[in-house]
Write an enzyme that holds these catalytic residues in place. Structure first.
Site, PDB file in Angstrom:
ATOM      1  N   ASN A 262       0.851  -1.199   0.000  1.00 51.20           N
ATOM      2  CA  ASN A 262       0.000   0.000   0.000  1.00 51.20           C
ATOM      3  C   ASN A 262       0.884   1.246   0.000  1.00 51.20           C
ATOM      4  O   ASN A 262       2.108   1.138  -0.008  1.00 51.20           O
ATOM      5  CB  ASN A 262      -0.963  -0.026   1.195  1.00 51.20           C
ATOM      6  CG  ASN A 262      -0.211  -0.093   2.502  1.00 51.20           C
ATOM      7  OD1 ASN A 262       0.527   0.816   2.859  1.00 51.20           O
ATOM      8  ND2 ASN A 262      -0.377  -1.195   3.231  1.00 51.20           N
TER       9      ASN A 262
ATOM     10  N   LYS B 171     -10.970  -2.932  18.727  1.00 51.76           N
ATOM     11  CA  LYS B 171      -9.581  -3.353  18.907  1.00 51.76           C
ATOM     12  C   LYS B 171      -9.212  -3.445  20.391  1.00 51.76           C
ATOM     13  O   LYS B 171      -8.151  -3.953  20.732  1.00 51.76           O
ATOM     14  CB  LYS B 171      -8.639  -2.359  18.222  1.00 51.76           C
ATOM     15  CG  LYS B 171      -8.948  -2.134  16.752  1.00 51.76           C
ATOM     16  CD  LYS B 171      -7.850  -2.589  15.864  1.00 51.76           C
ATOM     17  CE  LYS B 171      -8.254  -2.434  14.411  1.00 51.76           C
ATOM     18  NZ  LYS B 171      -7.336  -3.087  13.493  1.00 51.76           N
TER      19      LYS B 171
END
Ligand code: CTP
Length: 404
Positions: free
Chosen positions: A209, A343
């Site tokens: 990316n 998370k």
């Protein structure tokens, strides 16, 4: 401009590394400092005062009896407005002089009459550096509260290789920035992930990316400046390692996960996941390069989800204080908060706008249990410094070893 408003007296003594002091003046100025150069007589044999005068745009002082300062007190006046005196290069002779408090020239007198900190960057031949008399003098300086910068090891002007060469100017400036930074994370151990990951398709192709790693490296650097012991786990990037930071280079998300868990294992206090981790890995990656004529058609790739490194670390039995980063394209605060909860981390840092890849600037929003707090738009280095202060404020003072 991390040395903004800092005024540095740069003492240049007689050694071949004096030529690097010219570059050092420039580097100090680039970091925002003003520089007053003072030379020893011996230093003028290597570089003339004119060079430093032109670079620093200030008169250069050499002589103790210089009458350019109105009250004839150059040895006192020059250091009164200084935030620090930096001696670079510091010769063996000058270190000996400092260790004994001798005042037989302007620079020596200035050091003895100072009220500000003194930093010394030695530069000499390796035999001189290991000479017992020099070792004694250096130990004395340390005992007197003087900060030693380096020396470095490597090629020397005399053709020998060893310890004694002066730190490069950018490294000296880096040390100075760290010297002035508040020690908000002193005694803390920090692990930072940064950069992209790379998921192989075959030996020459892969999926990655656009993360440059700049934000993560800035965070690692700021943690180091704040006095932490920092381990940086970096995906593929060409960025240089911040001074004083331990670095592990990895490729895939799995490797990053293993390295991060390994680095966190022995007593990590803070984990900051800045890396842009690939969500999926290719399960049918080829060990040989895929050839068009062998496949016959377009390749079919199969994917499996990668481990979530941040969630894994946050789920450890005795987890460090975990900080996540997130790029959200819409409804930043709400999506950020649900990501923070998912998370299981106390603090999530949202990038405002996702076109920050590779840029030196960024805009951040902090999201924690209390709500949101914008950090504004600034350079990644500046934002990293602000973030460190926010983290330090949230975790409080380290528990003293004997109180554990
Ligand atoms: N992260 C991680 N491991 C992963 C994926 C993400 O540690 N496999 C971390 C990132 O380093 C970042 C945070 O989780 O600190 C959020 O990453 P982000 O890509 O925004 O979230 P994802 O969980 O991948 O969710 P999505 O891409 O679906 O928004």
């Amino acid at each position: 401009m991390e040395l903004n408003k800092r005024h540095i007296v740069l003492g240049v003594t007689g050694g071949i590394a004096a030529y690097k002091a010219a570059e050092l003046v420039r580097e100090l100025q680039r970091a925002g400092a003003t520089v007053q150069v003072v030379m020893t007589r011996a230093a003028t044999h290597f570089v003339t005062p004119v060079t430093f005068q032109a670079l620093s745009a200030r008169p250069v002082f050499v002589d103790q009896w210089d009458d350019r300062i109105g009250n004839n007190m150059a040895h006192i006046e020059l250091s009164r407005s200084a935030d620090a005196i930096l001696i670079a290069p510091a010769s063996a002779d000058f270190i000996g002089k400092l260790a004994n408090g001798l005042c037989d020239d302007l620079l020596g007198t200035l050091c003895v009459a100072r009220e500000c900190p003194l930093l010394v960057a030695p530069a000499m031949n390796r035999q001189m550096w290991s000479n017992p008399a020099v070792e004694r003098n250096v130990a004395q300086l340390r005992q007197d509260g003087v900060t030693l910068l380096g020396p470095d090891s490597g090629d020397q002007a005399c053709g020998e290789i060893g310890l004694g060469r002066m730190l490069e100017p950018p490294a000296i400036v880096e040390e100075l920035v760290a010297f002035f930074a508040p020690r908000l994370l002193a005694g803390r151990r920090v692990v930072v992930t940064a950069g992209p990951t790379y998921e192989a398709i075959d030996p020459v192709r892969g999926i990655t990316n656009r993360s440059s790693g700049k934000m993560g490296f800035a965070v690692a650097r700021a943690c180091r400046h704040a006095g932490a012991e920092v381990h940086l786990v970096a995906g593929p990037t060409a960025l240089p390692t911040p001074a004083g930071v331990t670095r592990s280079d990895v490729q895939s998300a799995r490797e990053m996960c293993d390295a991060a868990l390994g680095a966190c294992a022995p007593g990590c206090d803070i984990f900051i996941a800045v890396a842009a981790v690939a969500d999926w890995q290719v399960t049918n990656a080829s060990a040989r390069k895929l050839k068009k004529d062998e496949i016959g058609s377009t390749p079919e790739l199969a994917f499996a989800e990668n481990p979530d490194i941040l969630q894994t670390v946050a789920g450890l039995p005795n987890p460090p204080y975990c900080v996540g980063f997130a790029a959200e394209s819409e409804d930043l605060a709400r999506n950020g908060e649900s990501k923070r909860r998912r998370k299981g981390v106390p603090l999530l840092v949202a990038n405002i706008g996702h076109e920050t890849f590779g840029l030196d600037d960024n805009e951040l929003l902090l999201i924690d249990e209390q709500g949101t707090k914008p950090l504004g738009r600034a350079s990644k280095d500046e934002l990293a410094r602000l973030l460190v202060a926010e983290i330090a404020g949230r975790i409080g003072q380290p528990v003293a070893e004997d109180a554990k």
